[in-house]
Design an enzyme around this catalytic site. Structure first.
Site, mmCIF file in Angstrom:
data_model
loop_
_atom_site.group_PDB
_atom_site.id
_atom_site.type_symbol
_atom_site.label_atom_id
_atom_site.label_comp_id
_atom_site.label_asym_id
_atom_site.label_seq_id
_atom_site.Cartn_x
_atom_site.Cartn_y
_atom_site.Cartn_z
ATOM 1 N N ASP A 219 1.020 -1.556 -0.072
ATOM 2 C CA ASP A 219 0.081 -0.127 -0.139
ATOM 3 C C ASP A 219 0.677 1.105 0.067
ATOM 4 O O ASP A 219 2.254 1.016 0.590
ATOM 5 C CB ASP A 219 -0.903 0.008 1.217
ATOM 6 C CG ASP A 219 -2.789 0.979 0.758
ATOM 7 O OD1 ASP A 219 -2.426 1.052 -0.046
ATOM 8 O OD2 ASP A 219 -2.128 0.837 2.307
ATOM 9 N N TYR A 290 7.693 -10.554 5.917
ATOM 10 C CA TYR A 290 7.748 -8.622 6.317
ATOM 11 C C TYR A 290 9.016 -8.718 7.406
ATOM 12 O O TYR A 290 8.620 -9.307 7.889
ATOM 13 C CB TYR A 290 6.720 -8.421 6.489
ATOM 14 C CG TYR A 290 5.515 -8.572 4.567
ATOM 15 C CD1 TYR A 290 5.281 -7.159 4.352
ATOM 16 C CD2 TYR A 290 4.719 -9.376 4.208
ATOM 17 C CE1 TYR A 290 4.516 -7.250 3.506
ATOM 18 C CE2 TYR A 290 4.346 -9.555 3.395
ATOM 19 C CZ TYR A 290 3.991 -8.104 2.563
ATOM 20 O OH TYR A 290 2.925 -7.651 1.640
#
Length: 559
Positions: A219, A290
């Site tokens: 995002d 991540y």
């Protein structure tokens, strides 16, 4: 009587208009214009008397002089049959004589109307002179550039490849290309534009035509160090030559071409020219890793409590309370598998300002097969509450219990900038090569790419030092008030350095719940006027095996 030019010209112009048209002097009458008086060397009274006394004599004397001059000119023009006084081009010798006879005109005192008329007369005389003469006007022809041959993309061979690249996300509006206007460019938008500019794809708009696929969506503000896309691009080799790895060095230098067309904070560094059959950047990815970076003063966050809570994440669970529901996806399946979750110290940072102790930089490593939209940021938001000792570690276990919490409580997710997609794992048969390997080590691209990244790092180091120095200067002038502990206000750490102040902290278990995902899905359908046909979600509701991920709704969204 002697000819007095300042007085004789308007008088003669009134009596002999041909003189005005030849020498381009505006006919000015004393009775209707004051400009002539201003241009003369006489006073108004003297002008009036001179007009009275010399009007007739001046006109007669001037006309005699004028006829004599014209007679002289006509004699010299006897052989110039194509040239006349009316609009003809005079020889230099005759033009000089006429200019000698003609007075110099002072245009500074002309009115706007007279100047415009003068320009129009000159234009008309120029056109007439050219028409009456035999002068050939040569027009310089512009060189017409040879029209380039239209590039026919479909006449060239193509091949499916994988591209691995890194980017810093805070300058972009996320990874996914957006065909609507966005406040910042997207990473994919720039990559597709670079591919089209290099004529490696036919269109940057029609991404389905090139079989485009992405590994993990990030995002706005989120970075990636090993993002992968797969697509079909133009090739220099025919299909038979593409099969032989010995011809890889003959292929287009994809890495070099793209890095030349991309900004320095987006770098392509590996490519897969021989992906296995059925390769897809999204569905062929086995796991995603991540990292979330954050800083804290020693003792402000309990890393031990955060690690204890992180262990509840490992395994396959329903993460509906750790994500953002996207009604447009009509999702009903929220099971994801987490392979590992751990907090660890990265380094200590030198103290600055009024802080007696150095800050410590930590990282949260989260390794899983797939992730939901904002999943990592939601998890990190809860972990920071636990680290601040505002929540107990078992709150994670409670939120994973969808019977106790069928809907997500309202809480703040962590900031986007510290999040980075660190790695995407594929099978061993997906072979990645660098630019050096594809060009037998003789390509300068790795060096230039390294220099670009070094410049970014250097810029960050200098800015960081300037910020630290600024903080030291400002803190030296500020006296922090002593807190007596009577206030209930609390600053919620969300990983952005600012935090969010709350008058009174409310535990997550007691907070208001968001709507159930089925309600949100129905609200979206009603708002968009889309009614799904019966049976559209049959493949979703029939999923019973934990961890199963229906291909129809698998969403690798921005965590």
């Amino acid at each position: 009587m002697r000819l007095i030019r300042p007085i004789s010209f308007p008088t003669c112009l009134e009596s002999y208009p041909a003189f005005s048209s030849l020498y381009h002097i505006p006919a000015v009458k004393y009775s209707s214009s004051k400009s002539y008086i201003q241009r003369s060397n006489y006073s108004a009274l003297e002008v009036r008397k001179l007009f009275e006394l010399q009007k007739e004599a001046t006109a007669e004397s001037f006309l005699q002089d004028l006829d004599a001059k014209f007679a002289e000119i006509d004699a010299e023009l006897a052989d110039q049959t194509n040239l006349t006084r009316s609009g003809a081009l005079l020889p230099d010798k005759l033009r000089y004589k006429m200019n000698e006879f003609a007075p110099k005109v002072d245009y500074r005192f002309w009115t706007k109307k007279d100047l415009i008329n003068r320009i129009e007369e000159l234009e008309e005389l120029t056109r007439t002179s050219i028409q009456n003469s035999n002068i050939e006007v040569k027009v310089k022809k512009k060189k017409i550039r040879k029209q380039e041959k239209e590039f026919e993309f479909k006449s060239h061979p193509t091949r499916l490849i994988g591209i691995r690249f890194a980017y810093l996300g805070w300058n972009y509006n996320g990874l996914n290309v957006q065909f609507d206007k966005t406040p910042l460019p997207t990473v994919e938008g720039l990559i597709l534009k670079a591919l089209a500019r290099c004529r490696l794809i036919e269109s940057e708009v029609d991404i389905k035509a090139c079989e485009f696929s992405r590994c993990g969506r990030t995002d706005k503000g989120v970075s990636a160090l090993a993002q992968v896309i797969s697509l079909r691009v133009r090739s220099r080799l025919n299909p038979e030559e593409q099969l032989d790895e010995a011809n890889d060095h003959k292929e287009f230098p994809y890495i070099t071409q793209l890095n030349h067309a991309l900004p320095p904070d987006i770098r392509v560094y590996q490519i897969c020219l021989h992906p296995p059959e059925g390769f897809d950047a999204r569905h062929s990815c086995r796991s995603r890793h991540y990292k979330y970076f954050f800083a804290a003063k020693r003792g402000n966050l309990s890393i031990d409590l955060m690690n204890e809570a992180a262990q509840f994440l490992v395994g396959t669970n329903d993460f509906r309370n750790f994500c953002k529901i996207d009604g447009s996806k009509q999702m009903t399946h929220f099971y994801r598998e987490i392979l590992s979750a751990k907090f660890s110290l990265v380094k200590k940072v030198e103290s600055a300002g009024n802080d007696p102790e150095p800050a410590e930089v930590y990282v949260f490593d989260l390794h899983g097969t797939a992730f939901l939209w904002h999943q990592v940021r939601c998890i990190m938001g809860i972990m920071l509450l636990i680290g601040q000792r505002l929540e107990k570690p078992d709150i994670v276990q409670k939120l994973l219990d969808v019977e106790k919490f069928p809907c997500k409580p309202v809480y703040d997710m962590a900031d986007d900038v510290p999040l980075v997609l660190y790695d995407c794992k594929f099978d061993e048969n997906v072979k990645w090569k660098t630019a050096s390997e594809l060009s037998n080590g003789q390509n300068a691209t790795p060096a230039s790419t390294r220099a670009d990244v070094y410049a970014l790092w250097y810029d960050g180091i200098i800015k960081n030092e300037l910020q630290r120095t600024m903080r030291t200067v400002i803190d030296s002038t500020v006296q922090l008030p002593e807190r007596d502990g009577s206030s209930d206000r609390v600053n919620i750490n969300v990983g952005d350095g600012w935090g969010k102040w709350r008058a009174v902290y409310e535990p997550v278990e007691k907070r208001k719940l968001t709507d159930h995902f089925e309600v949100q899905n129905e609200r979206y359908r009603n708002r968009k006027g889309k009614v799904l046909e019966e049976g559209d979600n049959a493949d979703l509701t029939s999923v019973t095996a934990l961890g199963a991920e229906p291909e129809a709704v698998a969403l690798e969204a921005a965590p």
